[in-house]
Design a protein around this motif. Sequence first.
Motif, mmCIF file in Angstrom:
data_model
loop_
_atom_site.group_PDB
_atom_site.id
_atom_site.type_symbol
_atom_site.label_atom_id
_atom_site.label_comp_id
_atom_site.label_asym_id
_atom_site.label_seq_id
_atom_site.Cartn_x
_atom_site.Cartn_y
_atom_site.Cartn_z
ATOM 1 N N LEU A 257 0.829 -1.206 0.000
ATOM 2 C CA LEU A 257 0.000 0.000 0.000
ATOM 3 C C LEU A 257 0.866 1.259 0.000
ATOM 4 N N ARG A 258 1.973 1.211 0.710
ATOM 5 C CA ARG A 258 2.868 2.374 0.733
ATOM 6 C C ARG A 258 3.435 2.650 -0.656
ATOM 7 N N ARG A 259 3.778 1.618 -1.381
ATOM 8 C CA ARG A 259 4.291 1.815 -2.740
ATOM 9 C C ARG A 259 3.227 2.426 -3.643
ATOM 10 N N LEU A 260 1.974 1.996 -3.489
ATOM 11 C CA LEU A 260 0.893 2.576 -4.283
ATOM 12 C C LEU A 260 0.737 4.069 -4.011
ATOM 13 N N ARG A 261 1.053 4.468 -2.787
ATOM 14 C CA ARG A 261 0.950 5.885 -2.397
ATOM 15 C C ARG A 261 2.233 6.658 -2.654
ATOM 16 N N GLY A 262 3.219 5.988 -3.252
ATOM 17 C CA GLY A 262 4.477 6.666 -3.551
ATOM 18 C C GLY A 262 5.389 6.809 -2.367
ATOM 19 N N LYS A 263 5.178 6.004 -1.320
ATOM 20 C CA LYS A 263 6.011 6.073 -0.127
ATOM 21 C C LYS A 263 6.998 4.908 -0.121
ATOM 22 N N PRO A 264 8.166 5.097 0.464
ATOM 23 C CA PRO A 264 9.136 3.994 0.519
ATOM 24 C C PRO A 264 8.662 2.912 1.486
ATOM 25 N N PRO A 265 9.041 1.670 1.239
ATOM 26 C CA PRO A 265 8.651 0.595 2.156
ATOM 27 C C PRO A 265 9.375 0.710 3.477
ATOM 28 N N ARG A 266 8.772 0.160 4.506
ATOM 29 C CA ARG A 266 9.431 0.083 5.799
ATOM 30 C C ARG A 266 10.219 -1.207 5.864
ATOM 31 N N LEU A 267 11.476 -1.092 6.242
ATOM 32 C CA LEU A 267 12.361 -2.240 6.272
ATOM 33 C C LEU A 267 12.370 -2.880 7.656
ATOM 34 N N GLU A 268 12.582 -4.174 7.680
ATOM 35 C CA GLU A 268 12.612 -4.894 8.941
ATOM 36 C C GLU A 268 13.808 -4.466 9.777
ATOM 37 N N PRO A 269 13.602 -4.210 11.069
ATOM 38 C CA PRO A 269 14.731 -3.864 11.943
ATOM 39 C C PRO A 269 15.752 -4.993 11.970
ATOM 40 N N ARG A 270 17.013 -4.638 11.943
ATOM 41 C CA ARG A 270 18.081 -5.620 11.949
ATOM 42 C C ARG A 270 19.144 -5.248 12.971
ATOM 43 N N GLN A 271 19.927 -6.219 13.317
ATOM 44 C CA GLN A 271 21.111 -6.007 14.135
ATOM 45 C C GLN A 271 22.342 -6.036 13.237
ATOM 46 N N ALA A 272 23.373 -5.344 13.644
ATOM 47 C CA ALA A 272 24.676 -5.444 12.986
ATOM 48 C C ALA A 272 25.630 -6.172 13.922
ATOM 49 N N ILE A 273 26.319 -7.159 13.374
ATOM 50 C CA ILE A 273 27.359 -7.869 14.123
ATOM 51 C C ILE A 273 28.686 -7.555 13.452
ATOM 52 N N TYR A 274 29.577 -6.918 14.177
ATOM 53 C CA TYR A 274 30.902 -6.578 13.666
ATOM 54 C C TYR A 274 31.917 -7.557 14.270
ATOM 55 N N ASP A 275 32.496 -8.390 13.423
ATOM 56 C CA ASP A 275 33.518 -9.352 13.837
ATOM 57 C C ASP A 275 34.869 -8.729 13.503
ATOM 58 N N ILE A 276 35.553 -8.225 14.525
ATOM 59 C CA ILE A 276 36.749 -7.397 14.343
ATOM 60 C C ILE A 276 37.984 -8.181 14.779
ATOM 61 N N VAL A 277 38.929 -8.339 13.867
ATOM 62 C CA VAL A 277 40.174 -9.052 14.150
ATOM 63 C C VAL A 277 41.283 -8.032 14.317
ATOM 64 N N ALA A 278 41.920 -8.028 15.462
ATOM 65 C CA ALA A 278 42.958 -7.036 15.758
ATOM 66 C C ALA A 278 44.260 -7.362 15.053
ATOM 67 N N VAL A 279 45.063 -6.339 14.841
ATOM 68 C CA VAL A 279 46.413 -6.514 14.335
ATOM 69 C C VAL A 279 47.263 -7.136 15.443
ATOM 70 N N GLY A 280 48.052 -8.140 15.090
ATOM 71 C CA GLY A 280 48.925 -8.758 16.080
ATOM 72 C C GLY A 280 48.713 -10.249 16.157
ATOM 73 N N PRO A 281 49.124 -10.870 17.260
ATOM 74 C CA PRO A 281 48.998 -12.328 17.404
ATOM 75 C C PRO A 281 47.551 -12.768 17.261
ATOM 76 N N GLY A 282 47.345 -13.928 16.686
ATOM 77 C CA GLY A 282 46.004 -14.440 16.470
ATOM 78 C C GLY A 282 45.344 -14.894 17.758
ATOM 79 N N THR A 283 44.060 -15.252 17.636
ATOM 80 C CA THR A 283 43.289 -15.711 18.779
ATOM 81 C C THR A 283 43.119 -17.213 18.731
ATOM 82 N N LYS A 284 42.972 -17.828 19.884
ATOM 83 C CA LYS A 284 42.703 -19.265 19.955
ATOM 84 C C LYS A 284 41.346 -19.611 19.369
ATOM 85 N N ALA A 285 40.429 -18.613 19.349
ATOM 86 C CA ALA A 285 39.077 -18.860 18.840
ATOM 87 C C ALA A 285 39.032 -18.808 17.324
#
Length: 285
Positions: A257-285
């Motif tokens: 219905l929003r598209r028919l009215r020229g409105k943008p769709p509402r997007l599903e809320p999401r989470q962001a997961i940032y997997d950050i690897v540091a410079v230096g010795p590696g991790t056991k994981a």
Amino acid sequence: MGKGKGLAAARGRWCLMRNRHHQRGRRPCGRDEQEMTDPDCSRGESPPSAEWWDRYFAPEGGWETAGGRKQTRGFARAFVNHVRLDKTRAFELLDFGCGLGEAIRVLHRAYPKAALTGMDVSQVAIARCRAELAAVASFRVGGLEDVTEHYDVIYTSNVLEHFVDYRAAARGLLAHCPRLCIMVPYEQLGDRGAPLTPDPTREGVGDYHHHTFRRESFGFLVAEGLAERVTVHTPACPGAWGWGRLQRARQRCRNWLRRLRGKPPRLEPRQAIYDIVAVGPGTKA
């Protein structure tokens, strides 16, 4: 939180992550967003973090009856499903901002050889964690300045959006681990669809979000030579942060219905997961 149970089940400690009707820095909530709204955070004055969380985490507080435990488990399951850690090896993991320890339960099942530590500013939460989970993890009361030991992995879920200077917080945590895993709301917007902006007057207010996080939000760690790479996942977390099946079907019709009215769709809320690897010795994981 329990999406299918509506607003009542959406209350919980993770009002840290919730939008509010009347507070600047949050997206106004309509019916389309009711399942990701925390009504307890939508009225009254914002409380001081540690003291308020102590009351809320008490057995007579609202955290458990509001579905906070279920939401925390939902975030942790999304993390386990998207971030690959070596289940066959022993490693040390810190859950920074652990609440009542529901993520610890999920992480212990996923990584049975890991040595787990939970840390939270709430003394009540940590006391309850020790009473319930002492056999699977150790627990400490503390904030960012109290992270002094070194871990193979630091996991922090829906915490850094509450820091005015989230970059300094990320640098501080990365200094104590070779792998930093951050979960925050993804592309959350404020009033009238504008990006959230830091408000120093609300530093330390538990339920206030200062930032809109995008895929590149932690790329500065690579640019500064502190991280080798940042891998980003953006999952929906039904039951925690996202729409359930009924809500998704309802919103699909509304978006038509929003598209028919020229409105943008509402997007599903999401989470962001940032997997950050540091410079230096590696991790056991």
